[in-house]
Motif scaffolding. Structure first.
Motif, PDB file in Angstrom:
ATOM      1  N   HIS A   1      -5.847  -9.292  -1.701  1.00  0.00           N
ATOM      2  CA  HIS A   1      -6.003  -8.320  -2.483  1.00  0.00           C
ATOM      3  C   HIS A   1      -6.128  -8.840  -4.077  1.00  0.00           C
ATOM      4  O   HIS A   1      -6.516  -8.184  -4.979  1.00  0.00           O
ATOM      5  CB  HIS A   1      -4.709  -7.419  -2.642  1.00  0.00           C
ATOM      6  CG  HIS A   1      -4.354  -6.273  -3.475  1.00  0.00           C
ATOM      7  ND1 HIS A   1      -5.544  -5.273  -3.208  1.00  0.00           N
ATOM      8  CD2 HIS A   1      -3.594  -5.926  -4.669  1.00  0.00           C
ATOM      9  CE1 HIS A   1      -5.403  -4.091  -4.121  1.00  0.00           C
ATOM     10  NE2 HIS A   1      -4.346  -4.618  -5.047  1.00  0.00           N
TER      11      HIS A   1
ATOM     12  N   THR B   1      -5.554  -3.544   3.131  1.00  0.00           N
ATOM     13  CA  THR B   1      -4.758  -3.437   4.208  1.00  0.00           C
ATOM     14  C   THR B   1      -5.296  -2.940   5.484  1.00  0.00           C
ATOM     15  O   THR B   1      -4.911  -3.565   6.510  1.00  0.00           O
ATOM     16  CB  THR B   1      -3.715  -2.391   3.810  1.00  0.00           C
ATOM     17  OG1 THR B   1      -3.170  -2.685   2.659  1.00  0.00           O
ATOM     18  CG2 THR B   1      -2.559  -2.095   4.777  1.00  0.00           C
TER      19      THR B   1
ATOM     20  N   ARG C   1      -0.401   4.723  -1.738  1.00  0.00           N
ATOM     21  CA  ARG C   1      -1.807   4.963  -1.226  1.00  0.00           C
ATOM     22  C   ARG C   1      -1.679   5.176   0.240  1.00  0.00           C
ATOM     23  O   ARG C   1      -0.674   4.848   0.877  1.00  0.00           O
ATOM     24  CB  ARG C   1      -2.568   3.565  -1.752  1.00  0.00           C
ATOM     25  CG  ARG C   1      -2.808   3.530  -2.970  1.00  0.00           C
ATOM     26  CD  ARG C   1      -3.416   4.604  -3.834  1.00  0.00           C
ATOM     27  NE  ARG C   1      -3.579   4.265  -5.054  1.00  0.00           N
ATOM     28  CZ  ARG C   1      -4.212   5.110  -6.140  1.00  0.00           C
ATOM     29  NH1 ARG C   1      -4.739   6.034  -5.601  1.00  0.00           N
ATOM     30  NH2 ARG C   1      -4.291   4.719  -7.461  1.00  0.00           N
TER      31      ARG C   1
ATOM     32  N   CYS D   1       0.921  -1.257  -0.061  1.00  0.00           N
ATOM     33  CA  CYS D   1       0.037  -0.008   0.059  1.00  0.00           C
ATOM     34  C   CYS D   1       0.919   1.272  -0.040  1.00  0.00           C
ATOM     35  O   CYS D   1       0.712   1.947  -0.876  1.00  0.00           O
ATOM     36  CB  CYS D   1      -1.076   0.083   1.193  1.00  0.00           C
ATOM     37  SG  CYS D   1      -2.008   1.265   1.197  1.00  0.00           S
TER      38      CYS D   1
ATOM     39  N   GLU E   1      -8.575   1.727  -9.152  1.00  0.00           N
ATOM     40  CA  GLU E   1      -8.193   2.286  -7.895  1.00  0.00           C
ATOM     41  C   GLU E   1      -8.999   3.112  -7.040  1.00  0.00           C
ATOM     42  O   GLU E   1      -8.984   2.964  -5.829  1.00  0.00           O
ATOM     43  CB  GLU E   1      -6.851   2.836  -8.110  1.00  0.00           C
ATOM     44  CG  GLU E   1      -5.563   2.066  -8.382  1.00  0.00           C
ATOM     45  CD  GLU E   1      -5.530   0.918  -7.383  1.00  0.00           C
ATOM     46  OE1 GLU E   1      -5.507   1.265  -6.148  1.00  0.00           O
ATOM     47  OE2 GLU E   1      -5.355  -0.301  -7.826  1.00  0.00           O
TER      48      GLU E   1
ATOM     49  N   ILE F   1      -6.391  -1.343  -2.312  1.00  0.00           N
ATOM     50  CA  ILE F   1      -5.419  -1.781  -1.387  1.00  0.00           C
ATOM     51  C   ILE F   1      -5.374  -1.138  -0.004  1.00  0.00           C
ATOM     52  O   ILE F   1      -5.104  -1.786   0.967  1.00  0.00           O
ATOM     53  CB  ILE F   1      -3.986  -1.331  -2.060  1.00  0.00           C
ATOM     54  CG1 ILE F   1      -2.777  -1.752  -1.372  1.00  0.00           C
ATOM     55  CG2 ILE F   1      -3.870   0.151  -2.264  1.00  0.00           C
ATOM     56  CD1 ILE F   1      -2.668  -3.525  -1.434  1.00  0.00           C
ATOM     57  N   SER F   2      -5.854   0.023   0.018  1.00  0.00           N
ATOM     58  CA  SER F   2      -6.200   0.577   1.369  1.00  0.00           C
ATOM     59  C   SER F   2      -7.057  -0.156   2.121  1.00  0.00           C
ATOM     60  O   SER F   2      -7.065  -0.133   3.305  1.00  0.00           O
ATOM     61  CB  SER F   2      -6.572   2.249   0.977  1.00  0.00           C
ATOM     62  OG  SER F   2      -5.643   2.967   0.316  1.00  0.00           O
TER      63      SER F   2
END
Length: 313
Positions: free
Chosen positions: A234, A189, A61, A56, A303, A185-186
């Motif tokens: 992911h 995570t 990000r 990340c 994204e 991805i944020s």
């Protein structure tokens, strides 16, 4: 890229994800040789979140910052990570990894049942109803409550609870974390970080036991956390972004095949005719509930904005 090449790459990605997901139960089995269920659970959450945090931050990000999103992530982390991860580790103390993989594949059945009970299912079609009943019949065949008592029976029950927990988490995420403009991805995570925090609270319940870990077990734990938890968590988003929910759902059919094959080949797990028959019935039931389902509209998972569709192991 031609259509044929695109389809080939799509199936390769699905195959890789199925292999990674299906192998989860093998790595759990190996990790339990030296670790307690609590230690296995917190290890995979911590290693998975660390791997994703590096990815990340490396991609530029940031994690979500508002308290409301983190509140939703805590709930999602409990039902999609902390609880099912713990249930699988507890269950696999007495249940073979292959059977655990098949029982995990019942998540779509629980999703349909939750939809019916919450009235979000609009007119359950006879085929889907038949698949639902057939799938749970297969679960009963595997569970065999007339035979499986004591630790074995409770182990099977724990796996089923984990599969049902995923379904609850998916329903919650669909209402509260989809399409909020946060990069995938944020979200993935942050959710695993939240799961790590939740599982850390269970350390007094067996997490502080001294560990004597062999190189084989250490490798299994690292692969379970970094690859089978972090990477697959992911990778799921990326497959849905590229091919949509239909191809991503296909993994659910392949996952039990992988878990059973690895259990038999690597761990020399035996399968009775009753369990094999139950597996077939479960997969047919899941297939009927999915086949009669109208394909949902899936927003593009660029994204941002992003949809949150968690991993199933």
């Amino acid at each position: 890229m031609t259509g044929a090449v695109h389809r080939t790459w799509a199936w390769m990605r699905v195959g890789v994800l199925a292999l990674l997901w299906g192998s989860t139960f093998l790595w759990i089995e190996l990790a339990l040789d030296a670790l307690t269920p609590v230690q296995v659970t917190i290890s995979r959450c911590a290693l998975g979140s660390a791997a994703l945090l590096i990815a990340c931050l490396g991609s530029g990000r940031r994690l979500p910052r508002d308290a409301r999103t983190w509140g939703h992530l805590l709930v999602a982390a409990f039902f999609c990570n902390a609880l099912p991860f713990a249930m699988f580790s507890i269950g696999q103390q007495t249940i073979d990894s292959g059977v655990a993989g098949v029982l995990n594949a019942t998540t779509p059945l629980w999703s349909v049942l939750i939809g019916v009970l919450s009235h979000s299912e609009r007119g359950l079609r006879p085929v889907r109803l038949g698949g639902l009943l057939l799938g749970f019949t297969g679960v009963v065949m595997i569970f065999a409550p007339w035979q499986m008592t004591g630790p074995v029976g409770w182990g099977a029950f724990a796996i089923v609870v984990g599969a049902a927990s995923y379904a609850v988490g998916f329903a919650y995420i669909g209402h509260n974390l989809v399409g909020r403009g946060i990069p995938t991805i944020s979200l993935s995570t942050a959710q695993l970080i939240a799961a790590t925090g939740l599982t850390a609270l269970t350390l007094p319940a067996g997490g502080l036991t001294p560990i004597e870990i062999s190189p084989k077990t250490l490798i299994a734990v690292v692969i379970l956390g970094v690859v089978a938890t972090g990477a697959t968590f992911h990778l799921t988003y990326r497959i849905i972004a590229a091919e949509g929910a239909t191809n991503a759902a296909t993994v659910g059919y392949l996952l039990p095949v992988v878990s059973v094959a690895l259990g038999a080949i690597v761990l020399d797990e035996g399968l009775s005719p009753r369990i094999v028959a139950g597996m077939v019935v479960v997969l047919v039931g899941v297939g009927l509930t999915r086949r009669a389902e109208r394909p949902p509209s899936v927003p593009a998972l660029a994204e941002a904005p992003a949809a949150q569709v968690p991993s199933r192991t």
